[in-house]
Design a protein around this motif. Structure first.
Motif, PDB file in Angstrom:
ATOM      1  N   ASN A   1     166.884  15.200  29.483  1.00 42.90           N
ATOM      2  CA  ASN A   1     166.374  13.862  29.170  1.00 42.90           C
ATOM      3  C   ASN A   1     166.580  13.522  27.698  1.00 42.90           C
ATOM      4  O   ASN A   1     166.963  12.391  27.351  1.00 42.90           O
ATOM      5  CB  ASN A   1     164.892  13.761  29.526  1.00 42.90           C
ATOM      6  N   LEU A   2     166.331  14.495  26.823  1.00 44.94           N
ATOM      7  CA  LEU A   2     166.496  14.248  25.388  1.00 44.94           C
ATOM      8  C   LEU A   2     167.963  14.004  25.024  1.00 44.94           C
ATOM      9  O   LEU A   2     168.288  13.100  24.247  1.00 44.94           O
ATOM     10  CB  LEU A   2     165.936  15.413  24.590  1.00 44.94           C
ATOM     11  N   TYR A   3     168.859  14.802  25.609  1.00 44.00           N
ATOM     12  CA  TYR A   3     170.288  14.561  25.377  1.00 44.00           C
ATOM     13  C   TYR A   3     170.704  13.212  25.972  1.00 44.00           C
ATOM     14  O   TYR A   3     171.544  12.502  25.404  1.00 44.00           O
ATOM     15  CB  TYR A   3     171.137  15.682  25.980  1.00 44.00           C
ATOM     16  N   GLY A   4     170.098  12.860  27.108  1.00 42.49           N
ATOM     17  CA  GLY A   4     170.381  11.562  27.720  1.00 42.49           C
ATOM     18  C   GLY A   4     169.947  10.410  26.831  1.00 42.49           C
ATOM     19  O   GLY A   4     170.647   9.387  26.718  1.00 42.49           O
ATOM     20  N   ILE A   5     168.802  10.559  26.185  1.00 42.40           N
ATOM     21  CA  ILE A   5     168.322   9.534  25.250  1.00 42.40           C
ATOM     22  C   ILE A   5     169.294   9.388  24.081  1.00 42.40           C
ATOM     23  O   ILE A   5     169.631   8.269  23.670  1.00 42.40           O
ATOM     24  CB  ILE A   5     166.908   9.883  24.753  1.00 42.40           C
TER      25      ILE A   5
ATOM     26  N   GLY B   1     169.167   9.241  36.177  1.00 38.77           N
ATOM     27  CA  GLY B   1     169.581   9.530  37.548  1.00 38.77           C
ATOM     28  C   GLY B   1     171.053   9.291  37.814  1.00 38.77           C
ATOM     29  O   GLY B   1     171.736  10.115  38.429  1.00 38.77           O
ATOM     30  N   LEU B   2     171.576   8.168  37.326  1.00 39.66           N
ATOM     31  CA  LEU B   2     172.955   7.790  37.604  1.00 39.66           C
ATOM     32  C   LEU B   2     173.977   8.526  36.747  1.00 39.66           C
ATOM     33  O   LEU B   2     175.145   8.626  37.119  1.00 39.66           O
ATOM     34  CB  LEU B   2     173.128   6.277  37.413  1.00 39.66           C
ATOM     35  N   HIS B   3     173.538   9.028  35.584  1.00 31.13           N
ATOM     36  CA  HIS B   3     174.494   9.632  34.640  1.00 31.13           C
ATOM     37  C   HIS B   3     174.219  11.108  34.390  1.00 31.13           C
ATOM     38  O   HIS B   3     174.572  11.634  33.332  1.00 31.13           O
ATOM     39  CB  HIS B   3     174.453   8.861  33.312  1.00 31.13           C
ATOM     40  N   GLN B   4     173.612  11.763  35.358  1.00 30.13           N
ATOM     41  CA  GLN B   4     173.242  13.162  35.176  1.00 30.13           C
ATOM     42  C   GLN B   4     174.447  14.045  34.835  1.00 30.13           C
ATOM     43  O   GLN B   4     174.397  14.857  33.912  1.00 30.13           O
ATOM     44  CB  GLN B   4     172.536  13.681  36.433  1.00 30.13           C
ATOM     45  N   ALA B   5     175.530  13.878  35.570  1.00 34.74           N
ATOM     46  CA  ALA B   5     176.736  14.682  35.313  1.00 34.74           C
ATOM     47  C   ALA B   5     177.322  14.371  33.938  1.00 34.74           C
ATOM     48  O   ALA B   5     177.761  15.278  33.211  1.00 34.74           O
ATOM     49  CB  ALA B   5     177.771  14.421  36.403  1.00 34.74           C
ATOM     50  N   ASP B   6     177.327  13.092  33.569  1.00 36.65           N
ATOM     51  CA  ASP B   6     177.857  12.688  32.262  1.00 36.65           C
ATOM     52  C   ASP B   6     177.003  13.254  31.129  1.00 36.65           C
ATOM     53  O   ASP B   6     177.531  13.677  30.094  1.00 36.65           O
ATOM     54  CB  ASP B   6     177.900  11.165  32.153  1.00 36.65           C
TER      55      ASP B   6
END
Length: 283
Positions: free
Chosen positions: A143-147, A99-104
């Motif tokens: 989500n996978l890239y976020g992980i 949620g907090l790092h969606q843009a990043d």
């Protein structure tokens, strides 16, 4: 005489000094070894649950098995273990991060794709086709890239993705023809390929003691290199020191019986944990 008594007293005190005194002078206290950081990823989630057979959803199976692997490793103080989901959904750690790092995360994904495209154009990387997979939607991909981004930032030593398999057919509610497990690994041009292979091999050897490798023609080798699975670090999104394996433990329709399914969870979790321990702490 006084000199003799002084020397005698000094020698006596040294020879018969308490053992505790000697110990304080010779004992070297070593700091504990840094724990191995493991991230367990139960594939899919409550919104996109992957394969389904009858009322059995892959995401639910993935979660049960992942939680058992997590519990085994958590008991071993040599490991520091994280998991992305629990029975309520994504853990607060990952829900907050997404949620907090969606843009990043989006920028991370787009930059990685751009750099990979440039590498392909210059011939630095040769694209290779792997086993066909069902595509993921944008939300799942993010989500996978976020992980992957989180794993790199937090010096994770290994990411273990938990899945059960299926394949396209006319009627998904009938028993399929394939069975067996497969372990997917980064293709050898990817940064984390070299360090992932021995970990994957260790896990594969343990699972193979009990289970047969997949009978699907393109998975028969058991250890399957792949360039395009985000979980493995596609577009070089995982650093060299972050090993990543994706395990397809079997075809979902083979686990229709509840008793057999839960016995399998226990055996699979124990074998997987043993494979991980054997790799990181060789005898």
């Amino acid at each position: 005489m006084k000199h003799f008594l002084l020397v005698f007293t000094l020698l006596f005190s040294i020879i018969f000094a308490p053992a505790s005194y000697a110990a304080t002078k010779t004992t070297v206290v070593k700091s504990p070894a840094k724990p191995i950081r493991i991230l367990i990823v139960p594939g899919h989630d409550n919104e996109v649950w992957g394969a389904q057979y009858g009322n059995i959803k892959e995401a639910d199976m993935n979660l049960v098995l992942a939680k058992q692997i997590y519990a085994i490793l958590k008991k071993d103080k040599r490991f520091e273990v994280y998991i992305t989901r629990d029975s309520l959904g994504y853990t607060s750690l990952f829900a907050d991060y997404f949620g907090l790092h969606q843009a990043d995360i989006k920028a991370f994904k787009e930059n990685a794709k751009k750099e990979m495209k440039a590498s392909v154009l210059t011939g630095t990387v040769i694209q290779k086709d792997g086993v066909p997979h069902v595509g993921v939607n944008e939300s799942v991909a993010m989500n996978l890239y976020g992980i992957n981004k989180w794993a790199g930032e937090n010096n994770i030593d290994a990411v273990i993705h938990i899945h059960f398999n299926d394949y396209p057919r006319e009627t998904k509610w009938e028993m399929g023809k394939y069975k067996g497990f497969a372990v997917y690994i980064p293709e050898n041009q990817m940064p984390n390929a070299e360090k992932t292979l021995p970990l994957a091999t260790s896990i594969f050897k343990e699972l193979h003691k009990k289970y047969m490798t997949s009978t699907y023609e393109e998975e028969k080798a058991g250890l399957i290199p792949d360039q395009k699975l985000i979980a493995l670090g596609t577009n070089n999104t995982l650093p060299a020191n972050t090993r990543s394996v994706l395990i397809e433990y079997g075809y979902i329709y083979r686990f229709a019986n509840s008793t057999m399914r839960h016995k399998a969870y226990k055996t699979m979790s124990e074998l997987t944990a043993t494979g991980i321990k054997n790799y990181f702490f060789k005898k």
